[in-house]
Design an enzyme around this catalytic site. Structure first.
Site, mmCIF file in Angstrom:
data_model
loop_
_atom_site.group_PDB
_atom_site.id
_atom_site.type_symbol
_atom_site.label_atom_id
_atom_site.label_comp_id
_atom_site.label_asym_id
_atom_site.label_seq_id
_atom_site.Cartn_x
_atom_site.Cartn_y
_atom_site.Cartn_z
ATOM 1 N N SER A 1 -29.063 0.460 -58.195
ATOM 2 C CA SER A 1 -30.091 -0.169 -57.364
ATOM 3 C C SER A 1 -30.245 -1.672 -57.600
ATOM 4 C CB SER A 1 -31.435 0.550 -57.561
ATOM 5 O OG SER A 1 -31.302 1.924 -57.233
ATOM 6 N N GLY A 43 -28.500 4.617 -56.353
ATOM 7 C CA GLY A 43 -28.744 4.901 -54.941
ATOM 8 C C GLY A 43 -30.172 5.332 -54.650
ATOM 9 N N GLU A 58 -24.780 2.947 -66.102
ATOM 10 C CA GLU A 58 -25.402 3.322 -64.836
ATOM 11 C C GLU A 58 -26.324 4.520 -65.058
ATOM 12 O OE1 GLU A 58 -23.288 1.719 -61.215
ATOM 13 O OE2 GLU A 58 -22.331 3.620 -61.624
ATOM 14 N N ASN A 97 -19.179 -1.464 -55.383
ATOM 15 C CA ASN A 97 -18.622 -0.120 -55.165
ATOM 16 C C ASN A 97 -18.989 0.296 -53.746
ATOM 17 O OD1 ASN A 97 -17.851 2.544 -55.173
ATOM 18 N ND2 ASN A 97 -19.555 3.239 -56.459
ATOM 19 N N LYS A 115 -18.135 2.954 -52.221
ATOM 20 C CA LYS A 115 -18.230 4.419 -52.029
ATOM 21 C C LYS A 115 -17.425 4.801 -50.780
ATOM 22 C CE LYS A 115 -22.633 4.144 -54.305
ATOM 23 N NZ LYS A 115 -23.769 4.863 -54.833
ATOM 24 N N GLU A 172 -21.110 9.815 -59.403
ATOM 25 C CA GLU A 172 -20.827 10.707 -58.266
ATOM 26 C C GLU A 172 -19.519 11.461 -58.479
ATOM 27 O OE1 GLU A 172 -21.264 7.741 -55.176
ATOM 28 O OE2 GLU A 172 -23.375 7.561 -55.748
ATOM 29 N N HIS A 199 -17.533 7.386 -62.644
ATOM 30 C CA HIS A 199 -18.741 7.106 -61.857
ATOM 31 C C HIS A 199 -19.567 8.388 -61.746
ATOM 32 C CE1 HIS A 199 -21.348 6.292 -58.436
ATOM 33 N NE2 HIS A 199 -21.215 5.024 -58.765
HETATM 34 C C1 PEP Z 1 -23.034 2.618 -57.764
HETATM 35 O O1 PEP Z 1 -22.645 3.397 -56.899
HETATM 36 O O2 PEP Z 1 -22.308 2.363 -58.726
HETATM 37 C C2 PEP Z 1 -24.367 2.030 -57.613
HETATM 38 C C3 PEP Z 1 -24.801 1.262 -58.574
HETATM 39 O O3 PEP Z 1 -25.043 2.288 -56.452
HETATM 40 P P1 PEP Z 1 -26.413 1.588 -55.952
HETATM 41 O O4 PEP Z 1 -26.321 0.125 -56.267
HETATM 42 O O5 PEP Z 1 -26.449 1.858 -54.489
HETATM 43 O O6 PEP Z 1 -27.524 2.238 -56.709
#
Ligand code: PEP
Length: 235
Positions: free
Chosen positions: A197, A161, A155, A7, A9, A87, A85
């Site tokens: 992460s 993040g 998630e 992703n 973003k 965000e 997601h």
């Molecule tokens: C994501 O945005 O779906 C995500 C998992 O971000 P990160 O790996 O940066 O935590």
């Protein structure tokens, strides 16, 4: 086969996508790789990578300035979209019903939706993790979903993040909840990804956890030197 989805973003460029696709083309991995990129970079994928959007509108068409419909995403040649997601849920106050609507339109337009579910830190602290995950799965899957025709991504919103990795037990517990619900709903072939992460340092261990069928990677999907070792870490 595992699924490794990135992703991007609001990062990257067409040039970076060209470079990443070139590198992925030389990998010859048996795993499925997906890159969810900003709308302006959408295009067809190729044998080595599927290209996806990061969201689609919950409306078919009409007076929704600034929105992009599932049909428009499909017209670019892209074949996947994220939905729900963390965000997007936060920025657009999406309910599970809104996420289901987006996924419904994605499926209607032959896009593969990756439906994201997960609890916030406050919800975990309040002992609501199971309930939030269960409601997320049951309420975000649309009525037109077919077994294997969508993906669920767990998630934990407190870890995205943040550079925080949940324990193996926490990931295993969440994925077991999701697997049991999907089985009960008749979606036994549906993949469940873990996201938050993920790096090349923890991906092998995470993907060896039971019911983890792959990973959704944010930050570490932007650089080929970070992303490719994650794909190669599948045991
Ligand atoms: C994501 O945005 O779906 C995500 C998992 O971000 P990160 O790996 O940066 O935590």
């Amino acid at each position: 086969m595992k699924i490794i989805a990135g992703n991007w973003k609001m990062n990257g460029s067409r040039e970076l996508l060209d470079e990443m696709m070139g590198a992925l083309g030389e990998l010859h991995t048996e795993n499925r790789v997906i890159l969810c990129v900003p709308y302006t970079m959408l295009r067809s994928g190729d044998v080595s990578v599927m290209i996806g959007a990061q969201n689609v509108s919950k409306y078919d068409s009409g007076a929704h300035t600034g929105e992009i419909s599932a049909e428009m995403v499909a017209e670019t040649g892209a074949s996947v979209t994220l939905g729900g997601h963390s965000e997007c849920r936060a920025a657009q106050q999406d309910t599970n019903a809104d996420v289901a609507k987006r996924a419904e339109l994605a499926i209607k337009n032959d896009l593969l939706p990756i439906i994201c579910v997960g609890e916030t830190a406050d919800e975990r602290d309040a002992g609501l993790t199971h309930k939030i995950i269960e409601q997320g799965v049951r309420e975000s899957i649309p009525a037109n979903a077919k077994n294997g025709g969508f993906i669920v991504a767990y998630e934990p919103r407190w870890a995205i993040g943040a550079g925080i990795t949940p324990t193996t037990e926490q990931i295993a517990e969440a994925h077991k909840i999701i697997r049991d619900i999907l089985d009960e709903m008749g979606f036994a072939e549906t993949y469940i990804l873990y996201g938050a992460s993920v790096t090349s340092a923890n991906s092998a261990e995470i993907m060896s956890i039971k019911n983890v069928d792959g990973v959704l990677v944010g930050g570490a999907s932007l650089k080929k030197d970070d992303f490719i070792p994650i794909i190669q870490s599948v045991k």
